[in-house]
Design a protein around this motif. Structure first.
Motif, PDB file in Angstrom:
ATOM      1  N   UNK A 126       0.820  -1.206   0.000  1.00 49.61           N
ATOM      2  CA  UNK A 126       0.000   0.000   0.000  1.00 49.61           C
ATOM      3  C   UNK A 126       0.860   1.266   0.000  1.00 49.61           C
ATOM      4  N   UNK A 127       2.119   1.123   0.379  1.00 49.72           N
ATOM      5  CA  UNK A 127       3.041   2.259   0.355  1.00 49.72           C
ATOM      6  C   UNK A 127       3.709   2.404  -1.007  1.00 49.72           C
ATOM      7  N   UNK A 128       4.051   1.290  -1.613  1.00 53.21           N
ATOM      8  CA  UNK A 128       4.653   1.269  -2.949  1.00 53.21           C
ATOM      9  C   UNK A 128       4.221  -0.034  -3.607  1.00 53.21           C
ATOM     10  N   UNK A 129       3.653   0.064  -4.811  1.00 52.15           N
ATOM     11  CA  UNK A 129       3.061  -1.099  -5.448  1.00 52.15           C
ATOM     12  C   UNK A 129       4.022  -2.040  -6.120  1.00 52.15           C
ATOM     13  N   UNK A 130       5.319  -1.884  -5.911  1.00 51.78           N
ATOM     14  CA  UNK A 130       6.302  -2.820  -6.446  1.00 51.78           C
ATOM     15  C   UNK A 130       6.462  -3.991  -5.487  1.00 51.78           C
ATOM     16  N   UNK A 131       6.221  -5.207  -5.989  1.00 49.03           N
ATOM     17  CA  UNK A 131       6.372  -6.391  -5.146  1.00 49.03           C
ATOM     18  C   UNK A 131       7.809  -6.537  -4.658  1.00 49.03           C
ATOM     19  N   UNK A 132       8.777  -6.237  -5.541  1.00 49.57           N
ATOM     20  CA  UNK A 132      10.175  -6.333  -5.147  1.00 49.57           C
ATOM     21  C   UNK A 132      10.522  -5.364  -4.039  1.00 49.57           C
ATOM     22  N   UNK A 133       9.988  -4.150  -4.111  1.00 49.44           N
ATOM     23  CA  UNK A 133      10.213  -3.153  -3.061  1.00 49.44           C
ATOM     24  C   UNK A 133       9.663  -3.658  -1.730  1.00 49.44           C
ATOM     25  N   UNK A 134       8.428  -4.157  -1.748  1.00 56.98           N
ATOM     26  CA  UNK A 134       7.805  -4.618  -0.512  1.00 56.98           C
ATOM     27  C   UNK A 134       8.555  -5.815   0.067  1.00 56.98           C
ATOM     28  N   UNK A 135       8.960  -6.756  -0.793  1.00 59.98           N
ATOM     29  CA  UNK A 135       9.701  -7.919  -0.295  1.00 59.98           C
ATOM     30  C   UNK A 135      11.014  -7.489   0.348  1.00 59.98           C
ATOM     31  N   UNK A 136      11.675  -6.510  -0.254  1.00 60.85           N
ATOM     32  CA  UNK A 136      12.969  -6.062   0.276  1.00 60.85           C
ATOM     33  C   UNK A 136      12.812  -5.441   1.659  1.00 60.85           C
ATOM     34  N   UNK A 137      11.765  -4.629   1.846  1.00 60.99           N
ATOM     35  CA  UNK A 137      11.549  -4.008   3.154  1.00 60.99           C
ATOM     36  C   UNK A 137      11.209  -5.079   4.190  1.00 60.99           C
ATOM     37  N   UNK A 138      10.398  -6.054   3.810  1.00 63.82           N
ATOM     38  CA  UNK A 138      10.056  -7.141   4.724  1.00 63.82           C
ATOM     39  C   UNK A 138      11.307  -7.934   5.120  1.00 63.82           C
ATOM     40  N   UNK A 139      12.143  -8.235   4.143  1.00 64.99           N
ATOM     41  CA  UNK A 139      13.290  -9.109   4.375  1.00 64.99           C
ATOM     42  C   UNK A 139      14.327  -8.495   5.310  1.00 64.99           C
ATOM     43  N   UNK A 140      14.401  -7.168   5.362  1.00 60.98           N
ATOM     44  CA  UNK A 140      15.430  -6.518   6.169  1.00 60.98           C
ATOM     45  C   UNK A 140      14.948  -6.141   7.565  1.00 60.98           C
ATOM     46  N   UNK A 141      13.764  -6.584   7.947  1.00 67.48           N
ATOM     47  CA  UNK A 141      13.326  -6.362   9.328  1.00 67.48           C
ATOM     48  C   UNK A 141      14.200  -7.174  10.281  1.00 67.48           C
ATOM     49  N   UNK A 142      14.290  -6.761  11.556  1.00 67.11           N
ATOM     50  CA  UNK A 142      13.627  -5.617  12.179  1.00 67.11           C
ATOM     51  C   UNK A 142      14.423  -4.321  11.996  1.00 67.11           C
ATOM     52  N   UNK A 143      13.708  -3.215  12.055  1.00 68.18           N
ATOM     53  CA  UNK A 143      14.325  -1.896  11.952  1.00 68.18           C
ATOM     54  C   UNK A 143      14.386  -1.276  13.343  1.00 68.18           C
ATOM     55  N   UNK A 144      15.542  -0.725  13.726  1.00 67.60           N
ATOM     56  CA  UNK A 144      15.670  -0.200  15.090  1.00 67.60           C
ATOM     57  C   UNK A 144      14.868   1.070  15.334  1.00 67.60           C
ATOM     58  N   UNK A 145      14.619   1.836  14.276  1.00 64.97           N
ATOM     59  CA  UNK A 145      13.855   3.068  14.422  1.00 64.97           C
ATOM     60  C   UNK A 145      13.265   3.439  13.063  1.00 64.97           C
ATOM     61  N   UNK A 146      12.359   4.414  13.084  1.00 66.88           N
ATOM     62  CA  UNK A 146      11.663   4.815  11.851  1.00 66.88           C
ATOM     63  C   UNK A 146      12.631   5.416  10.844  1.00 66.88           C
ATOM     64  N   UNK A 147      13.604   6.183  11.302  1.00 69.09           N
ATOM     65  CA  UNK A 147      14.567   6.781  10.368  1.00 69.09           C
ATOM     66  C   UNK A 147      15.306   5.708   9.573  1.00 69.09           C
ATOM     67  N   UNK A 148      15.678   4.631  10.237  1.00 75.41           N
ATOM     68  CA  UNK A 148      16.363   3.536   9.541  1.00 75.41           C
ATOM     69  C   UNK A 148      15.430   2.888   8.522  1.00 75.41           C
TER      70      UNK A 148
END
Length: 230
Positions: free
Chosen positions: A36-58
């Motif tokens: 819902x933030x960006x409709x690219x499946x690759x973008x969404x998978x990449x953000x999911x894969x790099x969790x957890x994030x220590x803070x919102x800025x990261x």
């Protein structure tokens, strides 16, 4: 222009910050929210894969990096998921009717010229100025060459994704009273030239360079099944 944005209520469980809940969400849920933030499946998978994030800025820095790395096909996929909208909520007053009409005419011209969704991030512009800013933006960008506009569109998508993600992970107390200040305009005709280094394949007239995209249609959001696609 109020595009479809992630529902923060999906992360509204008590006791933890929205970022913590995004970090802890199962991959399919996080993937669907990120689409819902960006409709690219690759973008969404990449953000999911790099969790957890220590803070919102990261998290936002990671989102920017993923946006910069979008291929032409990724961008076309994301554009196909954007929906038509306008920059003002509620009924326009008499003084804005002419501007709405002018914006629609400019949208039609943009569709014919570039063949993909018009994106513009309206963060920092008060609601009463968004319509004028969107109209000025689309008129100025009609002067761009296709490869120039493709690059501008990619950067506007990055800004939109960052803004939507920031709202998704905002605490309810921080987001109370805020309004969606981002925008998209859907444009189905033709197909764009690619940005430098990313030349999209030619497609039939009447389509964007997303191969499966049909004018007027909207691909389904979120994963097809319970897991994140490979």
């Amino acid at each position: 222009m109020s595009p479809s944005t992630p529902h923060s209520t999906a992360l509204a469980a008590p006791g933890h910050a929205p970022l913590d809940r995004l970090n802890a969400a199962d991959p399919a849920t996080a993937y669907a929210l990120l689409l819902e933030c960006c409709g690219s499946a690759g973008w969404a998978r990449r953000i999911v894969a790099h969790r957890p994030y220590p803070d919102v800025d990261t998290l936002l820095a990671a989102a920017d990096e993923a946006s910069y790395d979008l291929s032409a096909d990724d961008l076309a996929e994301a554009l196909a998921r954007e929906t038509a909208s306008h920059p003002l909520d509620g009924e326009p007053g008499p003084s804005t009717l002419a501007a709405h009409t002018a914006l629609r005419a400019a949208q039609d011209a943009y569709e014919q010229q570039f063949g993909h969704a018009f994106l513009i991030c309206l963060d920092g512009h008060p609601p009463e100025h968004r319509l004028d800013h969107a109209l000025a933006g689309i008129r100025a960008r009609l002067e761009n060459e296709p490869h120039e506009e493709w690059a501008v569109t990619a950067d506007e998508l990055r800004r939109l994704a960052r803004s939507r993600l920031a709202r998704l992970t905002a605490d309810a107390a921080d987001s109370t009273g805020t309004t969606d200040s981002t925008g998209t305009v859907h444009a189905p005709a033709g197909h764009p030239a690619g940005a430098a280094g990313h030349a999209p394949a030619a497609v039939p007239a009447g389509r964007t360079c997303a191969a499966a995209y049909t004018p007027g249609a909207r691909p389904p959001r979120g994963p097809a099944g319970p897991s994140v696609p490979d």
